[in-house]
Design an enzyme around this catalytic site. Structure first.
Site, PDB file in Angstrom:
ATOM      1  N   SER A 182       0.816  -1.219   0.000  1.00  0.00           N
ATOM      2  CA  SER A 182       0.000   0.000   0.000  1.00  0.00           C
ATOM      3  C   SER A 182       0.849   1.269   0.000  1.00  0.00           C
ATOM      4  O   SER A 182       0.409   2.312  -0.469  1.00  0.00           O
ATOM      5  CB  SER A 182      -0.960   0.000   1.189  1.00  0.00           C
ATOM      6  OG  SER A 182      -0.249  -0.090   2.396  1.00  0.00           O
ATOM      7  N   ASN A 226       1.400  -4.354 -14.709  1.00  0.00           N
ATOM      8  CA  ASN A 226       0.251  -5.168 -15.107  1.00  0.00           C
ATOM      9  C   ASN A 226      -0.780  -5.285 -13.991  1.00  0.00           C
ATOM     10  O   ASN A 226      -1.556  -6.219 -13.962  1.00  0.00           O
ATOM     11  CB  ASN A 226       0.710  -6.552 -15.572  1.00  0.00           C
ATOM     12  CG  ASN A 226       1.529  -7.272 -14.524  1.00  0.00           C
ATOM     13  OD1 ASN A 226       2.009  -6.645 -13.577  1.00  0.00           O
ATOM     14  ND2 ASN A 226       1.702  -8.566 -14.667  1.00  0.00           N
ATOM     15  N   ASP A 239       2.187 -19.051 -11.639  1.00  0.00           N
ATOM     16  CA  ASP A 239       1.668 -20.407 -11.431  1.00  0.00           C
ATOM     17  C   ASP A 239       2.773 -21.327 -10.932  1.00  0.00           C
ATOM     18  O   ASP A 239       3.946 -20.971 -10.950  1.00  0.00           O
ATOM     19  CB  ASP A 239       0.968 -20.958 -12.679  1.00  0.00           C
ATOM     20  CG  ASP A 239       1.889 -21.167 -13.852  1.00  0.00           C
ATOM     21  OD1 ASP A 239       2.999 -21.704 -13.676  1.00  0.00           O
ATOM     22  OD2 ASP A 239       1.490 -20.810 -14.976  1.00  0.00           O
ATOM     23  N   TYR A 268       6.246 -22.268 -12.671  1.00  0.00           N
ATOM     24  CA  TYR A 268       7.380 -21.326 -12.682  1.00  0.00           C
ATOM     25  C   TYR A 268       8.200 -21.603 -11.425  1.00  0.00           C
ATOM     26  O   TYR A 268       8.096 -20.905 -10.420  1.00  0.00           O
ATOM     27  CB  TYR A 268       6.842 -19.889 -12.712  1.00  0.00           C
ATOM     28  CG  TYR A 268       7.882 -18.834 -13.000  1.00  0.00           C
ATOM     29  CD1 TYR A 268       8.439 -18.713 -14.261  1.00  0.00           C
ATOM     30  CD2 TYR A 268       8.282 -17.940 -12.018  1.00  0.00           C
ATOM     31  CE1 TYR A 268       9.377 -17.737 -14.543  1.00  0.00           C
ATOM     32  CE2 TYR A 268       9.222 -16.958 -12.286  1.00  0.00           C
ATOM     33  CZ  TYR A 268       9.764 -16.859 -13.545  1.00  0.00           C
ATOM     34  OH  TYR A 268      10.695 -15.884 -13.823  1.00  0.00           O
TER      35      TYR A 268
END
Length: 140
Positions: free
Chosen positions: A62, A74, A80, A83
């Site tokens: 934050s 992004n 996942d 990786y």
């Protein structure tokens, strides 16, 4: 309890899960200097093997934008469990809104693991048969 195997790059702080929240802070591996408008993949200094059936979601802390003026390019990251090699080092895709130098071992973002989506089947219908809510922000 699930186990995550972690490979740390040299001198990285160890990750810790606290009782204060579900998200776990990730640290920058080395000092990074960015110019306003620049995109860089900032190394987080860790590779992990997530448990089978889980994935990680990464997001800025934050305070990241206020302190450093960077946005996660992004919005969120999805990692996942495939990786998981020694060279699959996690990174933060940072977009700089101002010139900034971020020191090594700065808590920049955070992650949480969650179960992967179950197998689902989409079925086309002519009507859902439910009451309409009338758009975004329509709950009050």
């Amino acid at each position: 309890m699930e186990t995550i195997y972690i490979k740390y790059l040299d001198n990285m702080p160890e990750l810790q899960k606290t009782d204060k929240g579900d998200w776990i802070d990730l640290y920058t591996y080395e000092e990074v200097t960015l110019k306003s408008g620049e995109l860089a993949y900032i190394s987080l200094g860790v590779a992990m093997e997530l448990p089978e059936g889980f994935e990680a979601i990464t997001a800025p802390r934050s305070s990241t934008f206020k302190k450093w003026g960077v946005l996660q390019a992004n919005s969120i990251g999805v990692i996942d469990n495939s990786y998981c090699g020694d060279s699959d080092i996690w990174a933060f895709p940072a977009y700089a809104t101002r010139d900034v130098t971020i020191p090594a071992h700065t808590r920049l973002c955070q992650f949480k693991i969650q179960k992967t989506q179950p197998d689902i089947l989409f079925h086309s219908v002519d009507s859902l048969g439910n009451e309409n809510r009338n758009g975004f922000g329509s709950t009050g």
